[in-house]
Design a protein around this motif. Sequence first.
Motif, PDB file in Angstrom:
ATOM      1  N   ILE A 140       0.841  -1.204   0.000  1.00 21.27           N
ATOM      2  CA  ILE A 140       0.000   0.000   0.000  1.00 21.27           C
ATOM      3  C   ILE A 140       0.875   1.253   0.000  1.00 21.27           C
ATOM      4  N   VAL A 141       1.849   1.271   0.909  1.00 20.40           N
ATOM      5  CA  VAL A 141       2.692   2.465   1.075  1.00 20.40           C
ATOM      6  C   VAL A 141       3.613   2.666  -0.125  1.00 20.40           C
ATOM      7  N   GLY A 142       4.180   1.569  -0.668  1.00 21.49           N
ATOM      8  CA  GLY A 142       5.121   1.673  -1.779  1.00 21.49           C
ATOM      9  C   GLY A 142       4.571   2.411  -2.988  1.00 21.49           C
ATOM     10  N   PRO A 143       3.432   1.974  -3.524  1.00 18.17           N
ATOM     11  CA  PRO A 143       2.866   2.698  -4.670  1.00 18.17           C
ATOM     12  C   PRO A 143       2.494   4.147  -4.368  1.00 18.17           C
ATOM     13  N   ILE A 144       2.060   4.421  -3.121  1.00 21.29           N
ATOM     14  CA  ILE A 144       1.740   5.806  -2.756  1.00 21.29           C
ATOM     15  C   ILE A 144       3.003   6.673  -2.837  1.00 21.29           C
ATOM     16  N   LEU A 145       4.104   6.174  -2.258  1.00 24.33           N
ATOM     17  CA  LEU A 145       5.366   6.921  -2.329  1.00 24.33           C
ATOM     18  C   LEU A 145       5.842   7.057  -3.773  1.00 24.33           C
ATOM     19  N   SER A 146       5.631   6.009  -4.562  1.00 24.39           N
ATOM     20  CA  SER A 146       6.014   6.073  -5.970  1.00 24.39           C
ATOM     21  C   SER A 146       5.266   7.193  -6.678  1.00 24.39           C
ATOM     22  N   LEU A 147       3.993   7.332  -6.356  1.00 27.43           N
ATOM     23  CA  LEU A 147       3.170   8.388  -6.951  1.00 27.43           C
ATOM     24  C   LEU A 147       3.711   9.767  -6.612  1.00 27.43           C
ATOM     25  N   VAL A 148       4.248   9.910  -5.413  1.00 27.06           N
ATOM     26  CA  VAL A 148       4.808  11.191  -4.974  1.00 27.06           C
ATOM     27  C   VAL A 148       6.148  11.462  -5.656  1.00 27.06           C
ATOM     28  N   PHE A 149       7.035  10.465  -5.628  1.00 24.35           N
ATOM     29  CA  PHE A 149       8.396  10.662  -6.134  1.00 24.35           C
ATOM     30  C   PHE A 149       8.453  10.800  -7.654  1.00 24.35           C
TER      31      PHE A 149
ATOM     32  N   PHE B 249      -0.838  -6.513 -17.031  1.00 27.03           N
ATOM     33  CA  PHE B 249      -1.903  -5.538 -16.808  1.00 27.03           C
ATOM     34  C   PHE B 249      -1.404  -4.106 -16.996  1.00 27.03           C
ATOM     35  N   GLN B 250      -0.091  -3.878 -16.825  1.00 29.98           N
ATOM     36  CA  GLN B 250       0.426  -2.526 -17.019  1.00 29.98           C
ATOM     37  C   GLN B 250       0.376  -2.092 -18.485  1.00 29.98           C
ATOM     38  N   PRO B 251       0.948  -2.860 -19.425  1.00 35.13           N
ATOM     39  CA  PRO B 251       0.805  -2.445 -20.824  1.00 35.13           C
ATOM     40  C   PRO B 251      -0.643  -2.458 -21.312  1.00 35.13           C
ATOM     41  N   TYR B 252      -1.479  -3.333 -20.721  1.00 31.59           N
ATOM     42  CA  TYR B 252      -2.889  -3.364 -21.132  1.00 31.59           C
ATOM     43  C   TYR B 252      -3.581  -2.060 -20.739  1.00 31.59           C
ATOM     44  N   ILE B 253      -3.310  -1.582 -19.518  1.00 29.67           N
ATOM     45  CA  ILE B 253      -3.913  -0.317 -19.083  1.00 29.67           C
ATOM     46  C   ILE B 253      -3.394   0.850 -19.914  1.00 29.67           C
ATOM     47  N   LEU B 254      -2.084   0.867 -20.179  1.00 27.34           N
ATOM     48  CA  LEU B 254      -1.481   1.985 -20.916  1.00 27.34           C
ATOM     49  C   LEU B 254      -1.883   1.988 -22.384  1.00 27.34           C
ATOM     50  N   ASN B 255      -1.831   0.811 -23.013  1.00 28.22           N
ATOM     51  CA  ASN B 255      -2.029   0.745 -24.464  1.00 28.22           C
ATOM     52  C   ASN B 255      -3.426   0.280 -24.879  1.00 28.22           C
ATOM     53  N   GLY B 256      -4.096  -0.469 -24.010  1.00 31.88           N
ATOM     54  CA  GLY B 256      -5.421  -0.981 -24.358  1.00 31.88           C
ATOM     55  C   GLY B 256      -6.558  -0.148 -23.807  1.00 31.88           C
ATOM     56  N   LEU B 257      -6.326   0.496 -22.650  1.00 34.98           N
ATOM     57  CA  LEU B 257      -7.392   1.273 -22.016  1.00 34.98           C
ATOM     58  C   LEU B 257      -7.106   2.766 -21.997  1.00 34.98           C
ATOM     59  N   GLY B 258      -5.925   3.160 -22.497  1.00 32.91           N
ATOM     60  CA  GLY B 258      -5.576   4.575 -22.526  1.00 32.91           C
ATOM     61  C   GLY B 258      -5.317   5.163 -21.148  1.00 32.91           C
ATOM     62  N   GLY B 259      -4.879   4.316 -20.208  1.00 31.24           N
ATOM     63  CA  GLY B 259      -4.614   4.783 -18.855  1.00 31.24           C
ATOM     64  C   GLY B 259      -3.233   5.395 -18.714  1.00 31.24           C
ATOM     65  N   THR B 260      -2.884   5.742 -17.472  1.00 32.81           N
ATOM     66  CA  THR B 260      -1.610   6.399 -17.182  1.00 32.81           C
ATOM     67  C   THR B 260      -0.867   5.630 -16.083  1.00 32.81           C
ATOM     68  N   VAL B 261       0.363   6.055 -15.829  1.00 31.51           N
ATOM     69  CA  VAL B 261       1.142   5.467 -14.738  1.00 31.51           C
ATOM     70  C   VAL B 261       0.430   5.704 -13.403  1.00 31.51           C
ATOM     71  N   GLN B 262      -0.196   6.862 -13.260  1.00 34.98           N
ATOM     72  CA  GLN B 262      -0.935   7.157 -12.034  1.00 34.98           C
ATOM     73  C   GLN B 262      -2.099   6.179 -11.845  1.00 34.98           C
ATOM     74  N   ASP B 263      -2.782   5.831 -12.942  1.00 35.55           N
ATOM     75  CA  ASP B 263      -3.873   4.863 -12.856  1.00 35.55           C
ATOM     76  C   ASP B 263      -3.359   3.506 -12.362  1.00 35.55           C
ATOM     77  N   ILE B 264      -2.198   3.097 -12.878  1.00 38.57           N
ATOM     78  CA  ILE B 264      -1.591   1.831 -12.443  1.00 38.57           C
ATOM     79  C   ILE B 264      -1.274   1.882 -10.956  1.00 38.57           C
ATOM     80  N   THR B 265      -0.738   3.003 -10.503  1.00 35.33           N
ATOM     81  CA  THR B 265      -0.376   3.150  -9.093  1.00 35.33           C
ATOM     82  C   THR B 265      -1.602   3.079  -8.197  1.00 35.33           C
ATOM     83  N   TYR B 266      -2.659   3.810  -8.566  1.00 34.77           N
ATOM     84  CA  TYR B 266      -3.893   3.782  -7.772  1.00 34.77           C
ATOM     85  C   TYR B 266      -4.467   2.367  -7.708  1.00 34.77           C
TER      86      TYR B 266
END
Length: 391
Positions: A140-149, A229-246
Amino acid sequence: MRKTLFIALFIGFVNILSFTIIIPIIYVYAREYGLNNFQTSLLFGLFPLAQFFATPVIGKLADIFGRKKLLVISLFGTGVASLMTAFAPTVLFLFLARFLDGVTGGNNSVAQAVISDIVEPKNRAKIFGIFGAMFGLGFIVGPILSLVFVKYSLNMPYIASALFAFTAMIITLFFLPETLKKIDEKTSVNCKKLFNKEIFTAYKIPKLAPLFIISLASGLTFTMFTFTFQPYILNGLGGTVQDITYLLILFGMVSMLVQIFAIGPISKKFKLIYIISVALFLRGITFILLPIIPIFWYFVVVSVALSLVNPLVKPIITTLITNISDSKRIGEMLGINTSYLSLSNAIGPVIGGVLLGINLRAPFIIAGIFIIFIAYFAFRYRFHYISIDKS
């Protein structure tokens, strides 16, 4: 004892934190170096492949030379590998850093050995439960910090990962006492005996072989998902790195709640092998459903359903292994299971990368069909297991 236990738990938390902080950006980071999906999958898989061979060796060395020395070396390797990745001038450095991180990344198993040294057997389940909660909290904490950094730069999470590892190393070096009671400084190491060759013949071990197969297949399909799921969100659903983190944060929160509140009551009410069968079957169904509708919020809803059943599998398999194993070989059998999981973590991303080259949806569907077959295998295994079920 309390100080030593706290340090061991902190090391476990920092270890997973240094890993989860880079998960949301590792795919995008690799693409910055011009790697395609298949090459990126190799980068993903190199770390657990190195762990597959190195972790049992680190464990045996910790039994010979002490926990503290191996923890310091392992944490130092994690920190150096993260810095190498952050400032890698070429793709080769990325792969070397990933390999180094895997080779020295046995600090969790050594931290667990510290706990075993200082905690009485009757209290170990409770403490290991807390250790597992630290693992969930890190997700939980790791992705939150990643979003900040990541707002500062794409390599900042790797720098933060290195700082966390070095902090844990310093705390270990100056504050953690050696918990292994007998250390012979003159002990010579037989390199041929450091690696447990039984991991290659585990399919022959009576009663446990089916569980190792289930564990390998379960890890294989889940790491296919975590990579693709990361390339699928980015390339298939038009998502962002922030979406992956959330989404990773949501995964971690739901999984942690299941581990804390659901596993205990469910395991008391149902036979363990039935829980595994049903959980794997439902995982397969959610895998197949994930890419059916290419809408982001649909993907989120199905992913939440996945995170409700997925946390049931690993701890139940571990419990079954400890129930069935000879009391004198429990640690050895758990080590073999861990090696199989590391192997699955190495193979899964590579298979996912190959399937991504065919179709963005293919990895989910293939993984789903395969794990449903394994669920049936587990269900059949109940006839073999039912006479020794201690749940």
